[in-house]
Design an enzyme around this catalytic site. Structure first.
Site, PDB file in Angstrom:
ATOM      1  N   LYS A  42      -0.690   1.482 -10.315  1.00 51.74           N
ATOM      2  CA  LYS A  42      -1.243   2.745  -9.816  1.00 51.74           C
ATOM      3  C   LYS A  42      -1.703   3.641 -10.968  1.00 51.74           C
ATOM      4  O   LYS A  42      -2.380   4.636 -10.771  1.00 51.74           O
ATOM      5  CB  LYS A  42      -0.218   3.473  -8.948  1.00 51.74           C
ATOM      6  CG  LYS A  42       0.115   2.735  -7.636  1.00 51.74           C
ATOM      7  CD  LYS A  42       1.205   3.454  -6.855  1.00 51.74           C
ATOM      8  CE  LYS A  42       1.719   2.672  -5.655  1.00 51.74           C
ATOM      9  NZ  LYS A  42       0.815   2.725  -4.488  1.00 51.74           N
ATOM     10  N   THR A  62      -2.955   5.452   1.517  1.00 50.32           N
ATOM     11  CA  THR A  62      -3.081   6.350   2.659  1.00 50.32           C
ATOM     12  C   THR A  62      -2.944   7.798   2.175  1.00 50.32           C
ATOM     13  O   THR A  62      -3.439   8.719   2.830  1.00 50.32           O
ATOM     14  CB  THR A  62      -2.025   6.050   3.738  1.00 50.32           C
ATOM     15  OG1 THR A  62      -0.755   5.882   3.098  1.00 50.32           O
ATOM     16  CG2 THR A  62      -2.372   4.795   4.514  1.00 50.32           C
ATOM     17  N   LYS A  66      -4.820  11.462   3.185  1.00 47.19           N
ATOM     18  CA  LYS A  66      -4.153  12.742   3.449  1.00 47.19           C
ATOM     19  C   LYS A  66      -4.763  13.847   2.588  1.00 47.19           C
ATOM     20  O   LYS A  66      -5.035  14.953   3.061  1.00 47.19           O
ATOM     21  CB  LYS A  66      -2.643  12.633   3.143  1.00 47.19           C
ATOM     22  CG  LYS A  66      -1.907  11.746   4.127  1.00 47.19           C
ATOM     23  CD  LYS A  66      -0.564  11.255   3.595  1.00 47.19           C
ATOM     24  CE  LYS A  66      -0.153  10.023   4.402  1.00 47.19           C
ATOM     25  NZ  LYS A  66       0.967   9.275   3.812  1.00 47.19           N
ATOM     26  N   LYS A 120       2.669   9.459  -5.435  1.00 45.14           N
ATOM     27  CA  LYS A 120       2.822   8.105  -4.896  1.00 45.14           C
ATOM     28  C   LYS A 120       3.940   7.438  -5.675  1.00 45.14           C
ATOM     29  O   LYS A 120       4.400   7.974  -6.689  1.00 45.14           O
ATOM     30  CB  LYS A 120       1.522   7.317  -5.048  1.00 45.14           C
ATOM     31  CG  LYS A 120       0.935   7.380  -6.481  1.00 45.14           C
ATOM     32  CD  LYS A 120      -0.389   6.640  -6.600  1.00 45.14           C
ATOM     33  CE  LYS A 120      -1.575   7.434  -6.118  1.00 45.14           C
ATOM     34  NZ  LYS A 120      -2.236   6.884  -4.947  1.00 45.14           N
TER      35      LYS A 120
HETATM   36  C1  26V Z   1       7.686  -5.268  -0.361  1.00 44.08           C
HETATM   37  C2  26V Z   1       8.943  -5.617  -0.730  1.00 44.08           C
HETATM   38  C3  26V Z   1       9.116  -6.836  -1.510  1.00 44.08           C
HETATM   39  C4  26V Z   1      10.521  -7.326  -1.487  1.00 44.08           C
HETATM   40  C5  26V Z   1      11.489  -6.200  -1.741  1.00 44.08           C
HETATM   41  C6  26V Z   1      11.396  -5.130  -0.703  1.00 44.08           C
HETATM   42  C7  26V Z   1      10.011  -4.787  -0.364  1.00 44.08           C
HETATM   43  C8  26V Z   1       9.767  -3.635   0.375  1.00 44.08           C
HETATM   44  C9  26V Z   1       8.497  -3.312   0.737  1.00 44.08           C
HETATM   45  C10 26V Z   1       7.466  -4.118   0.354  1.00 44.08           C
HETATM   46  C11 26V Z   1       6.108  -3.768   0.806  1.00 44.08           C
HETATM   47  C12 26V Z   1       5.300  -3.113  -0.205  1.00 44.08           C
HETATM   48  C13 26V Z   1       3.941  -3.126   0.315  1.00 44.08           C
HETATM   49  C14 26V Z   1       3.400  -1.752   0.596  1.00 44.08           C
HETATM   50  O1  26V Z   1       4.051  -0.759   0.830  1.00 44.08           O
HETATM   51  N1  26V Z   1       2.113  -1.753   0.567  1.00 44.08           N
HETATM   52  C15 26V Z   1       1.339  -0.563   0.776  1.00 44.08           C
HETATM   53  O2  26V Z   1       0.992  -0.540   2.144  1.00 44.08           O
HETATM   54  C16 26V Z   1       0.226   0.595   2.456  1.00 44.08           C
HETATM   55  C17 26V Z   1       0.007   0.604   3.945  1.00 44.08           C
HETATM   56  O3  26V Z   1      -0.781  -0.480   4.322  1.00 44.08           O
HETATM   57  C18 26V Z   1      -1.073   0.577   1.671  1.00 44.08           C
HETATM   58  O4  26V Z   1      -1.781   1.746   1.951  1.00 44.08           O
HETATM   59  C19 26V Z   1      -0.798   0.499   0.179  1.00 44.08           C
HETATM   60  O5  26V Z   1      -1.983   0.350  -0.543  1.00 44.08           O
HETATM   61  C20 26V Z   1       0.115  -0.667  -0.099  1.00 44.08           C
HETATM   62  O6  26V Z   1       0.518  -0.670  -1.466  1.00 44.08           O
END
Ligand code: 26V
Length: 827
Positions: free
Chosen positions: A567, A667, A671, A561
């Site tokens: 984590k 997720t 898997k 991950k």
């Molecule tokens: C946030 C940001 C913040 C600003 C900069 C660019 C950026 C790019 C992506 C993100 C989103 C991060 C959130 C994320 O990936 N969360 C994950 O989502 C999964 C699907 O729902 C979940 O299984 C994970 O626990 C969660 O960490």
């Protein structure tokens, strides 16, 4: 519906058969006519392109038919707006979903080709960071498989997620030039161009009736050009569409440089505007407030909404029916500017009354939250917004004004609440809270696992929960069993299908039929053999790529991950060091291979230091004769979808060890369990629901619960107490601190020690250490009973039905989108 257009009805097309002979024929034809290569000199890559063309042409007719049937049935469409789609490779997926895998293999064999080698020529489409982007990809697969008219909308980044090289133990980022040799899966639509405006200013004026009107003028414009990608469902005629936008300079540039004669400057400007879709931002937390990222967000939102409305207006007038015919899902807040943009389109461009437009908007949008981490919640400085999207800022102010009026009306005596709910955060400079905009502008807001949703309601969005007690709902994540079992683990899926048929591929709950087989010794032996074969396959890759020999009979203990402090890869490292110390002290342990993989955000120094620590610990342990091969540590570089497909089927133990209350869902946990790994995990995210499904006796739980975590913080947490109380913990930490693993630079890992001690240990590693170590002991004990282990491993697979993304998507369809499956007529 109108008659079929004559040109289509009469077009002569060559029906493409799925038999091995016609596939072989296609392969040869494409090599010669599409690639222009002689079979004598053709490379594996040439054959990959031939294979991709042969596969994709077997999809296109169904693709066209699917789009036509949505149109003819006037279906409600679902638009999944996402900055990220982590698709991975496509060839095998296309071949498996169209059901011609066997014949493809035969055709390749007929030509004397090595199918595996050719498959590996394909670059991953890595247009995402991690969980959020991969979820979007699984959702597209499920929507197509279920026959839901679902469209993915995103950005065609020229450079996807960086390639991670490990040099001297350190992560080094290399650009992912995935389009270098062209992309056989994309269909450029140079005629599908939309204008996207930036900057400029707003002119107010009054119309004939004296109503205030707004013009956004003097803008810098960029064009968005569509690229389409077929998304085939499994064992169905449905082929949905993913449309990604690439930035193109507007024609104005051409005019301007002809007129001004400053050719070089004009071409420079042109380049700059095309930079918009150049690269994916590789940070999944923090690092906010970057101008280019905000522009990327508006760019793809603006183009997507224009496209959605063009399609809507092909058979509906105005906007009144929009919420009945269109559902737009916002994948996190990244596309939430769409709420203001739809308002702008209706109010400014089509003169729709504000209240009516707002009703349409809120009934159209829904928002998914993916993280509780405060630093990952997006906010934008007002000044930046004002510069780039001046009209949208005004619209957001107006939305906020009307929203706060309602708040004040309902809670007249609570000004603290008004400030907390406001879309504008006035506490550290003025910033726009995108999550608040998304919640106010949506009819449903969802979390991605039960615990996460509960925490949303109780903590970050508690005030909204009070205001709208029915808005926040749960949609537990899922994964597509097509890629994550059928494709990644052909051995296990063949074994399963041999015993319970192939129904599980579309109805994963059928895996329950494996339950009685857990008590069948012969089945257990076959199951164990499949796992061993998968481990052998991974062991070979590890040997080839890293020159490390691992014992395929050792326990493959896997944590794969993104590298993040929450984590807790470091907790895993502390366990590894503890095992190492026990071995050195003459103790024994079950032979283990501890496998790590994951990328760190390029600017996240502590995460990069953790990678270096893992590699330094690996170096010492793997080369210490005292260990005598009973413990190996491996960091597999460049974790991506393809490497996940290789590692997941080979795992015995799945590490899901985040501090309770920090991982929204996870997720990867699904898997690994679906592929027969047992989980060692905290009561966090979807772990809780996985444990519930597979049974607590088939799951290794440890650590503090969310409630215990809050109580510990409230009582005052002092990591030094744990440091002093536990000799093994102290020894492991001191070795890190004093340079045992970094003899060439004894200071190297002091910042890690410091973060866990005087830094306050924000993720409570020291508090959970003892419980984790004890739990790992029971893991060992079970692994020694290999038959009992295999039994539990089978029961894990058998109870994973809930975590199919098909279940997740049916829930979204019925509870949020109001969308129905549409059948595409068979030939
Ligand atoms: C946030 C940001 C913040 C600003 C900069 C660019 C950026 C790019 C992506 C993100 C989103 C991060 C959130 C994320 O990936 N969360 C994950 O989502 C999964 C699907 O729902 C979940 O299984 C994970 O626990 C969660 O960490």
């Amino acid at each position: 519906m109108k008659n079929k257009p004559a040109h289509y009805a009469s077009a002569k097309i060559n029906k493409l058969s799925m038999d091995a002979e016609s596939i072989e024929c296609s392969l040869g034809n494409h090599l010669v006519y599409s690639i222009s290569k002689d079979p004598i000199t053709a490379t594996d890559r040439d054959w990959f392109y031939s294979a991709a063309y042969a596969a994709r042409e077997r999809l296109t007719e169904h693709w066209i038919k699917t789009m036509r049937s949505y149109y003819e049935q006037d279906a409600k469409r679902v638009y999944y707006l996402s900055m990220e789609f982590l698709m991975g490779r496509t060839l095998m997926n296309a071949v498996l979903n169209t059901g011609c895998e066997e014949n493809f293999k035969k055709a390749m064999a007929g030509l004397g080709l090595d199918a595996e080698r050719i498959r590996e020529q394909e670059f991953d489409a890595a247009l995402g960071n991690g969980g959020l982007g991969r979820l979007a990809a699984c959702f597209l697969d499920s929507m197509a498989t279920l026959g839901i008219p679902g469209y993915g909308y995103g950005i065609r980044y020229e450079y996807g997620m960086f390639n991670q090289h490990i040099e001297n133990g350190y992560q080094v980022e290399h650009p992912d030039n995935w389009l270098r040799y062209g992309n056989p899966w994309e269909f450029p639509r140079p005629e599908m161009l939309y204008q996207v405006k930036f900057n400029g200013r707003v002119v107010n004026y009054a119309d004939e009736q004296g109503n205030p009107r707004f013009h956004w003028v003097d803008t810098d414009d960029v064009m968005a050009m569509a690229y389409d990608y077929p998304i085939p469902g499994y064992d169905t005629e449905t082929v949905n569409n993913m449309r990604l936008w690439a930035a193109k300079a507007s024609r104005d540039f051409d005019l301007r440089y002809f007129n001004e004669g400053n050719y070089i400057k004009a071409v420079e400007d042109k380049n700059e505007s095309e930079n918009l879709s150049k690269v994916l931002y590789p940070d999944d937390t923090t690092e906010m407030g970057r101008e280019l990222r905000l522009k990327q967000q508006y760019f793809f939102v603006c183009a997507s909404l224009q496209d959605i409305l063009v399609r809507h207006h092909k058979h509906h007038d105005g906007f009144d029916t929009l919420p009945d015919k269109v559902a737009i899902q916002l994948n996190d807040t990244h596309p939430s500017i769409a709420i203001a943009e739809l308002m702008r389109i209706m109010v400014d461009l089509h003169n729709v009354d504000w209240d009516h437009a707002w009703d349409i908007t809120t009934r159209t949008f829904a928002y998914t939250n993916h993280t509780l981490m405060p630093e990952a919640l997006e906010t934008w400085p007002v000044e930046l917004f004002e510069k780039i999207l001046p009209r949208h800022l005004q619209i957001i102010y107006e939305i906020n004004h009307r929203f706060l009026k309602e708040v004040m009306h309902r809670y007249p005596d609570d000004p603290g609440l008004w400030a907390r709910l406001s879309i504008i955060d006035e506490t550290h400079g003025r910033r726009i809270r995108m999550a608040h905009l998304a919640i106010v502008g949506s009819h449903k807001v969802n979390g991605v696992a039960e615990l996460h949703t509960q925490l949303m309601k109780d903590t970050i969005f508690a005030d909204f929960q009070r205001m709208w007690p029915h808005k926040i709902i749960n949609m537990t994540n899922g994964i597509t069993p097509r890629r994550w079992l059928n494709q990644a683990n052909p051995g296990l899926s063949a074994l399963i299908s041999r015993h319970i048929g192939r129904g599980w591929l579309k109805n994963l709950s059928q895996l329950r039929r494996l339950v009685p087989l857990a008590d069948d010794a012969e089945f257990r032996a076959e199951f164990a053999q499949v796992k061993r074969d998968n481990k052998l396959r991974l062991a070979k890759v590890i040997e080839q790529r890293l020159h490390i020999q691992v014992d395929p009979d050792s326990m493959f203990d896997v944590q794969i991950k993104r590298i993040h402090e929450y984590k807790r890869q470091l907790l895993n490292v502390l366990h590894v060091i503890t095992l190492y110390n026990r071995l050195r002290a003459g103790g024994d342990c079950v032979p283990r291979t501890v496998i790590f993989a994951g990328k760190a955000a390029p600017g996240y120094l502590q995460a990069k230091r953790i990678i270096k620590l893992i590699n330094d610990v690996a170096d010492i342990i793997n080369n210490d004769p005292a260990v005598a091969d009973r413990l190996k540590v491996v960091f597999i570089p460049n974790y991506d979808v393809s490497n996940a497909e290789l590692i997941v089927p080979a795992a015995n133990l799945s590490e899901q060890i985040s501090t309770a209350g920090t991982e929204a869902s996870g997720t990867g946990n699904m898997k690994l369990s679906l592929n027969g790994a047992l989980t060692i995990g905290t009561l966090d995210g979807a772990n809780i629901e996985i444990r519930q499904e597979v049974g607590p006796e088939n799951f290794f739980i440890f650590g503090l619960t969310t409630d215990e975590v809050s109580r510990l913080w409230a009582a005052g947490y002092n990591p030094w107490d744990y440091y002093h109380a536990d000799a093994e913990l102290r020894q492991a930490l001191d070795m890190i601190n004093h340079g045992y693993f970094s003899p060439d630079d004894r200071e190297r890992f002091r910042p890690i020690f410091d973060a866990l001690t005087q830094g306050g240990d924000p993720y409570l590693l020291l508090a959970d250490y003892a419980s984790y170590i004890a739990c790992q002991q029971s893991v060992e004990a079970l692994y020694r009973e290999s038959d009992a282990w295999t039994r539990k491993s089978i029961l894990n697979v058998a109870h994973m039905g809930k975590f199919s993304s098909d279940r997740t998507i049916s829930d979204y369809a019925s509870q949020i989108w109001g969308a129905q499956p549409i059948s595409v007529p068979a030939d």
